[in-house]
Structure formats: structure tokens, C-alpha cells
Design a protein around this motif. Structure first.
Motif, PDB file in Angstrom:
ATOM      1  N   ALA A  88       0.736  -1.219   0.062  1.00 51.07           N
ATOM      2  CA  ALA A  88      -0.143   0.021  -0.040  1.00 51.07           C
ATOM      3  C   ALA A  88       0.926   1.302  -0.051  1.00 51.07           C
ATOM      4  O   ALA A  88       0.322   2.271  -0.811  1.00 51.07           O
ATOM      5  CB  ALA A  88      -1.000  -0.164   1.265  1.00 51.07           C
ATOM      6  N   TYR A  89       2.060   1.101   0.771  1.00 42.85           N
ATOM      7  CA  TYR A  89       2.913   2.290   0.799  1.00 42.85           C
ATOM      8  C   TYR A  89       3.107   2.739  -0.584  1.00 42.85           C
ATOM      9  O   TYR A  89       3.117   3.865  -1.093  1.00 42.85           O
ATOM     10  CB  TYR A  89       4.024   1.866   1.817  1.00 42.85           C
ATOM     11  N   TRP A  90       3.846   1.552  -1.355  1.00 44.62           N
ATOM     12  CA  TRP A  90       4.269   1.823  -2.758  1.00 44.62           C
ATOM     13  C   TRP A  90       3.157   2.260  -3.544  1.00 44.62           C
ATOM     14  O   TRP A  90       3.382   3.097  -4.530  1.00 44.62           O
ATOM     15  CB  TRP A  90       5.240   0.474  -3.127  1.00 44.62           C
ATOM     16  N   ALA A  91       2.137   1.619  -3.676  1.00 47.33           N
ATOM     17  CA  ALA A  91       0.805   1.911  -4.370  1.00 47.33           C
ATOM     18  C   ALA A  91       0.523   3.504  -4.243  1.00 47.33           C
ATOM     19  O   ALA A  91       0.386   4.252  -5.164  1.00 47.33           O
ATOM     20  CB  ALA A  91      -0.254   1.105  -4.206  1.00 47.33           C
ATOM     21  N   ASN A  92       0.707   3.990  -3.055  1.00 50.60           N
ATOM     22  CA  ASN A  92       0.165   5.242  -2.848  1.00 50.60           C
ATOM     23  C   ASN A  92       1.425   6.275  -3.292  1.00 50.60           C
ATOM     24  O   ASN A  92       1.120   7.266  -3.987  1.00 50.60           O
ATOM     25  CB  ASN A  92       0.212   5.594  -1.169  1.00 50.60           C
ATOM     26  N   LYS A  93       2.775   5.845  -3.055  1.00 58.67           N
ATOM     27  CA  LYS A  93       3.518   6.719  -3.691  1.00 58.67           C
ATOM     28  C   LYS A  93       3.831   6.706  -5.224  1.00 58.67           C
ATOM     29  O   LYS A  93       4.031   7.804  -5.674  1.00 58.67           O
ATOM     30  CB  LYS A  93       4.826   5.975  -2.998  1.00 58.67           C
ATOM     31  N   VAL A  94       3.711   5.471  -5.741  1.00 60.84           N
ATOM     32  CA  VAL A  94       3.844   5.608  -7.192  1.00 60.84           C
ATOM     33  C   VAL A  94       2.310   6.096  -7.997  1.00 60.84           C
ATOM     34  O   VAL A  94       2.719   6.639  -9.155  1.00 60.84           O
ATOM     35  CB  VAL A  94       4.080   4.074  -7.684  1.00 60.84           C
ATOM     36  N   LYS A  95       1.513   5.259  -7.602  1.00 61.75           N
ATOM     37  CA  LYS A  95       0.114   5.377  -8.514  1.00 61.75           C
ATOM     38  C   LYS A  95      -0.660   6.335  -7.921  1.00 61.75           C
ATOM     39  O   LYS A  95      -1.621   7.218  -9.049  1.00 61.75           O
ATOM     40  CB  LYS A  95      -0.446   3.944  -8.593  1.00 61.75           C
ATOM     41  N   TRP A  96      -0.686   6.816  -6.727  1.00 62.55           N
ATOM     42  CA  TRP A  96      -1.667   7.848  -6.501  1.00 62.55           C
ATOM     43  C   TRP A  96      -0.846   9.200  -5.951  1.00 62.55           C
ATOM     44  O   TRP A  96      -1.584  10.128  -5.498  1.00 62.55           O
ATOM     45  CB  TRP A  96      -2.489   7.255  -5.209  1.00 62.55           C
TER      46      TRP A  96
END
Length: 96
Positions: A88-96
Motif C-alpha cells: 500500500a505504501y508503494w501504491a500510494n507513492k507511485v500510483k496515487w
């Protein structure tokens, strides 16, 4: 004695730790990263993001996209807070 490079970096094809990369040929996940930080000091391969779905982006224009971004961040807030060892940390950082 020099340390051997981490084989996970080469296997997933990233340039270094905490450097996310798109994976267009993966059947389900859109990105991969070898995360290193608090909780995963030795490194950990993390695949994240749904294939074929774009996030609302860093600067959403429409109200619908703004609501989508806000909902994602609210829904995953607890997991984002876990830091670089969570998808979730990486999805938040990269995609959102």
C-alpha cells in the motif's frame, strides 16, 4: 571482503533498493520494487498495483478522480503508515 549484490535486484530487474519499476508483462500486478527499510532490513520483493488500472494521479482534475484518490488513501491509511515494507505504501507513492 566485498558483499555480493542482492540476486533479487537482478531477478526482478530493478536498478536498486526502493526503486519501483513497471511490470507490463506480469499477469496481475503493475509494479515491482525490492523494498528495504524499517521492518525489512534485508530487502523484500513487493509486487503492487492492479494491472491495467491507472490511479487518479498526483493532481486529479475531475471531482470523480479527487474522490477516488481520497477513498484510496482513506481505505489504505493503516497499511500506508506501515512504511516501505507494505504494498500500500508503494501504491500510494507511485500510483496515487
Amino acid at each position: 571482503m566485498a558483499k555480493k549484490p542482492d540476486p533479487r535486484l537482478k531477478r526482478v530487474g530493478v536498478s536498486g533498493y526502493n526503486k519501483p519499476k513497471r511490470t507490463p508483462n506480469h499477469p496481475t500486478k503493475s509494479h515491482v520494487v525490492v523494498a528495504k527499510g524499517k521492518g525489512c532490513e534485508n530487502g523484500k520483493v513487493i509486487r503492487f498495483g492492479q494491472q491495467g488500472v491507472s490511479g487518479a494521479g498526483k493532481n486529479p482534475k475531475s471531482e470523480k478522480d479527487k474522490a477516488r484518490r481520497k477513498s484510496f488513501k482513506a481505505r489504505h491509511a493503516k497499511n500506508i503508515a506501515k512504511g516501505p515494507c507494505s504494498a500500500a505504501y508503494w501504491a500510494n507513492k507511485v500510483k496515487w
